[in-house]
Scaffold this active site. Sequence first.
Site, mmCIF file in Angstrom:
data_model
loop_
_atom_site.group_PDB
_atom_site.id
_atom_site.type_symbol
_atom_site.label_atom_id
_atom_site.label_comp_id
_atom_site.label_asym_id
_atom_site.label_seq_id
_atom_site.Cartn_x
_atom_site.Cartn_y
_atom_site.Cartn_z
ATOM 1 N N TYR B 124 49.924 37.248 42.732
ATOM 2 C CA TYR B 124 48.539 37.357 43.176
ATOM 3 C C TYR B 124 47.684 36.339 42.411
ATOM 4 O O TYR B 124 47.722 36.294 41.179
ATOM 5 C CB TYR B 124 47.979 38.760 42.948
ATOM 6 C CG TYR B 124 46.585 38.857 43.520
ATOM 7 C CD1 TYR B 124 46.413 39.055 44.888
ATOM 8 C CD2 TYR B 124 45.463 38.679 42.728
ATOM 9 C CE1 TYR B 124 45.145 39.079 45.448
ATOM 10 C CE2 TYR B 124 44.190 38.703 43.273
ATOM 11 C CZ TYR B 124 44.042 38.906 44.640
ATOM 12 O OH TYR B 124 42.790 38.916 45.195
ATOM 13 N N GLN B 186 43.778 44.966 49.359
ATOM 14 C CA GLN B 186 44.604 44.914 50.571
ATOM 15 C C GLN B 186 45.818 44.002 50.401
ATOM 16 O O GLN B 186 46.885 44.259 50.975
ATOM 17 C CB GLN B 186 43.761 44.546 51.804
ATOM 18 C CG GLN B 186 43.097 43.175 51.784
ATOM 19 C CD GLN B 186 41.719 43.184 51.112
ATOM 20 O OE1 GLN B 186 41.406 44.051 50.294
ATOM 21 N NE2 GLN B 186 40.898 42.192 51.442
ATOM 22 N N ASN B 209 40.591 40.981 39.396
ATOM 23 C CA ASN B 209 39.439 41.768 38.944
ATOM 24 C C ASN B 209 39.847 43.240 38.803
ATOM 25 O O ASN B 209 41.003 43.597 38.981
ATOM 26 C CB ASN B 209 38.271 41.592 39.923
ATOM 27 C CG ASN B 209 38.659 42.038 41.340
ATOM 28 O OD1 ASN B 209 39.622 42.774 41.531
ATOM 29 N ND2 ASN B 209 37.909 41.581 42.322
ATOM 30 N N SER B 233 40.511 39.376 28.482
ATOM 31 C CA SER B 233 41.172 38.412 27.609
ATOM 32 C C SER B 233 40.586 38.454 26.203
ATOM 33 O O SER B 233 39.450 38.883 26.000
ATOM 34 C CB SER B 233 41.011 37.023 28.208
ATOM 35 O OG SER B 233 41.956 36.147 27.667
ATOM 36 N N GLN B 255 37.544 31.113 24.556
ATOM 37 C CA GLN B 255 37.927 32.446 24.978
ATOM 38 C C GLN B 255 36.723 33.212 25.519
ATOM 39 O O GLN B 255 36.818 33.928 26.519
ATOM 40 C CB GLN B 255 38.545 33.198 23.792
ATOM 41 C CG GLN B 255 39.231 34.471 24.169
ATOM 42 C CD GLN B 255 40.275 34.222 25.234
ATOM 43 O OE1 GLN B 255 40.945 33.208 25.266
ATOM 44 N NE2 GLN B 255 40.396 35.160 26.159
ATOM 45 N N HIS B 258 35.517 33.205 29.280
ATOM 46 C CA HIS B 258 36.284 33.843 30.356
ATOM 47 C C HIS B 258 35.485 34.925 31.070
ATOM 48 O O HIS B 258 35.526 35.037 32.296
ATOM 49 C CB HIS B 258 37.582 34.436 29.814
ATOM 50 C CG HIS B 258 38.732 33.481 29.845
ATOM 51 N ND1 HIS B 258 39.178 32.901 30.998
ATOM 52 C CD2 HIS B 258 39.514 32.988 28.860
ATOM 53 C CE1 HIS B 258 40.191 32.088 30.726
ATOM 54 N NE2 HIS B 258 40.413 32.117 29.431
ATOM 55 N N GLU B 322 46.033 39.237 21.963
ATOM 56 C CA GLU B 322 46.697 38.505 23.048
ATOM 57 C C GLU B 322 46.944 37.054 22.605
ATOM 58 O O GLU B 322 48.066 36.581 22.573
ATOM 59 C CB GLU B 322 45.790 38.532 24.285
ATOM 60 C CG GLU B 322 46.347 37.767 25.475
ATOM 61 C CD GLU B 322 45.278 37.513 26.542
ATOM 62 O OE1 GLU B 322 44.074 37.681 26.242
ATOM 63 O OE2 GLU B 322 45.644 37.123 27.659
ATOM 64 N N HIS B 323 45.861 36.351 22.257
ATOM 65 C CA HIS B 323 45.961 34.993 21.710
ATOM 66 C C HIS B 323 45.659 35.062 20.219
ATOM 67 O O HIS B 323 44.736 35.768 19.805
ATOM 68 C CB HIS B 323 44.935 34.061 22.364
ATOM 69 C CG HIS B 323 45.052 33.960 23.839
ATOM 70 N ND1 HIS B 323 44.232 34.666 24.688
ATOM 71 C CD2 HIS B 323 45.884 33.245 24.626
ATOM 72 C CE1 HIS B 323 44.563 34.386 25.945
ATOM 73 N NE2 HIS B 323 45.553 33.533 25.935
ATOM 74 N N ASP B 356 47.062 27.694 27.469
ATOM 75 C CA ASP B 356 46.569 28.087 28.789
ATOM 76 C C ASP B 356 47.070 27.152 29.876
ATOM 77 O O ASP B 356 47.202 27.542 31.031
ATOM 78 C CB ASP B 356 45.035 28.064 28.807
ATOM 79 C CG ASP B 356 44.450 29.241 28.052
ATOM 80 O OD1 ASP B 356 45.175 30.231 27.868
ATOM 81 O OD2 ASP B 356 43.272 29.164 27.643
ATOM 82 N N GLU B 410 79.116 68.332 25.786
ATOM 83 C CA GLU B 410 77.859 68.342 26.547
ATOM 84 C C GLU B 410 77.952 69.255 27.776
ATOM 85 O O GLU B 410 77.026 69.298 28.590
ATOM 86 C CB GLU B 410 77.471 66.912 26.960
ATOM 87 C CG GLU B 410 76.985 66.068 25.777
ATOM 88 C CD GLU B 410 76.279 64.773 26.199
ATOM 89 O OE1 GLU B 410 76.309 64.427 27.400
ATOM 90 O OE2 GLU B 410 75.689 64.121 25.314
ATOM 91 N N HIS B 415 82.901 65.250 34.234
ATOM 92 C CA HIS B 415 82.953 63.967 33.518
ATOM 93 C C HIS B 415 84.277 63.841 32.761
ATOM 94 O O HIS B 415 84.885 62.779 32.715
ATOM 95 C CB HIS B 415 81.791 63.851 32.520
ATOM 96 C CG HIS B 415 80.477 63.509 33.153
ATOM 97 N ND1 HIS B 415 79.827 64.345 34.025
ATOM 98 C CD2 HIS B 415 79.697 62.389 33.050
ATOM 99 C CE1 HIS B 415 78.685 63.775 34.415
ATOM 100 N NE2 HIS B 415 78.589 62.586 33.844
#
Lengths: 428, 428
Positions: B124, B186, B209, B233, B255, B258, B322-323, B356, B410, B415
Amino acid sequence: MKKIFSPDKKDWNKILKRPTSTVASIETTVNTIFNEVRQEGDSILRKYTSQFDSVSLDNFLVTTSELEEAKDLVSEDLKNAIQLAKSNIEIFHKAQVTNRVEAETKPGVLCWQEKRPIQKVGLYIPGGTAPLFSTILMLAVPANIAGCKEIVLCSPPDNEGKLNPAILYTAQLCGVTKIFKVGGIQAIAAMTFGTESIPQVYKIFGPGNQFVTVAKQIATKFGVAIDMPAGPSELLVVADDTADAAFVASDLLSQAEHGIDSQVILVSTSKELILKVEEEIVKQVFDLPRKEIAEKAIANSRLIYVEDDKTAIDLINEYGPEHYIVCVQNEEFYLKNTFNAGSVFIGNFTPESAGDYASGTNHTLPTNGYAKQYSGVNLDSFLKSMTFQKITKEGIQQIGSTIEIMAEAEGLQAHKNAVTLRLKSLKE
Amino acid sequence: MKKIFSPDKKDWNKILKRPTSTVASIETTVNTIFNEVRQEGDSILRKYTSQFDSVSLDNFLVTTSELEEAKDLVSEDLKNAIQLAKSNIEIFHKAQVTNRVEAETKPGVLCWQEKRPIQKVGLYIPGGTAPLFSTILMLAVPANIAGCKEIVLCSPPDNEGKLNPAILYTAQLCGVTKIFKVGGIQAIAAMTFGTESIPQVYKIFGPGNQFVTVAKQIATKFGVAIDMPAGPSELLVVADDTADAAFVASDLLSQAEHGIDSQVILVSTSKELILKVEEEIVKQVFDLPRKEIAEKAIANSRLIYVEDDKTAIDLINEYGPEHYIVCVQNEEFYLKNTFNAGSVFIGNFTPESAGDYASGTNHTLPTNGYAKQYSGVNLDSFLKSMTFQKITKEGIQQIGSTIEIMAEAEGLQAHKNAVTLRLKSLKE
């Protein structure tokens, strides 16, 4: 058992449908208990332990003397068996250790990838009639090889407030750092939020009933990772006339005894084998102590005849079995072309139960078709990979303008500036 | 900016708190659209595309002539930049290819692990003002190296029914097999269930988003995997007097631009550096086109002074950025002791924007503290490991009794039987 001959491809979906269960009704219960545990901690764990496990406990942590006692209660035979299984699982999971991956993508641009252990992991081991100590081997052994610092285990106590000695023995042997006598939804909630006595963990592993399964799903909403989504266990055998019908039947039954919602499927290009296996199942099921469970699971199951290997492989990839036995002449064809399966058992002398206990492979595997996109538990399940980059002055001159152009085109001026400033400083 | 000096450990949680957002209200919308797409397919996609993207489309699939057209619309400079970035990303992700892992755990018990591609993946790519073609590089390049058969891309069209040429150019260059002009909830629903025109996939990757993020979460309820849970981020810089304050400020700002919910943190053992960086930020933010966004994000952010490296590292591991930029004299200490971080940028000439776009590492990384338990996207994200075992007659004699003893303990007799039958056959 349902026998199906040369099914039309458009009916595959229906034929391969798994016995599913709805969980929506459980979610409300899980959410309530999660909220309570988050707010009230140990005191509410005591309440639920008393309610669900019929025992009142002051402390959940298993003590050293309990561990010592357990050692004496496990037979030497079982101890030796557990040790041999552990050794094989260790050999196979140690072989999965990878080195740091390094590449200088341009002169002065050094990138590398390293795997580091998840610091805190939680293992859930169900209680009930069968003590699943084998699952402790499958989770704690790789957690230890990975180097996880804190390995917490939760399992529900019996009504005397005890855990099965085989569970305690195995947990101790495999380096579990803390064992708690708490089970069910409340155990998963405790490891998600942490309580006065039970530490919060970053990832939760292990099987469980519907309640535990839903609790693990809900845990992911609170920032905890889980090993994988769970569903009933399943086995698909592909076999032809080179297979031993009695062996095949015994494998199908070993899967069927897990639960009434287990699913077993035989796919074959031999009608004769299908009939023989059917006969053998009827014969062998008779003596099983879990006969009733196995019979119900068998009723859900399918013996499917297909005309050729190509059709068989398409059908198998469509299903994506958790356990997959291949007993055919044309073995290589199946191994090469199967893309979706959890663990593969090859040839007449490789029963599925070997992988459940002692071959060395992991038995925590993707069910419900998840083999299409999930790995079974392996060493990497306890690690995460981090990337690193170190760029020299020469390096930033090599790739600087590329970054500037791309950042500009994405409308991110500050990203560009961070490079421009550095390039400028080198011109001064 | 908030400056904090020598915070007490008990306040770390509060100081490191991320700007969070509630999503419960979105869930209802997502569930509705998922149900509709499942039942009505393409026709409902048309309705929502008209409603949200203000364009009426008959076909979602991007045509060959659209792809040709896009090629001419992208500047040579940008094409070259994209190609160089692609080459670096390819080098680093190809270096991650692993061989089959093999171990003979006991004589005649051969186990191995192989990675196989996820057959169908969906990417996506958000629309909007900034066309995120760099994310296509980060997802489609490893998908191709992994060998995924079907690589589907969905991205929302503009109000003329078009996708940005840089998106089309990059997607084509990286071997995306089908590109669809459909976005939002969708699109995620379409890849989850499949429609007349859009294929169902096994795993969905990519940013988005709030609506897309929740849609990806909901998709996991229907058996689809996702790359990772997403959040705003973030960047943490640890720096001392050896760092360049202007460079550090430029990284923090890159950063911050963003989004207003981005978070940037500076941790330092130098009060002087903190003051210098603060000055530089004020200076540099002034000229940014995304100044307003950056200023709001900066307001959420923290400059934290700690007394020593040990405290710094504990705080960093608690946050799990993250970074993560490391600009200190004592570099090795930080690299060795950081367990929780997505991607690490080392030294004065390694801006975060390098990762990036073009260093070769992946920019799809765990946010929101998920670096504690999740890897960033890497080659393995497009593969799953399968295990295999092949046991000979000798092999089953080696481990057979172990399996029998454990299965019995068990309570799983079938088995055990599967092994006993085979062992018996070898005695006859």
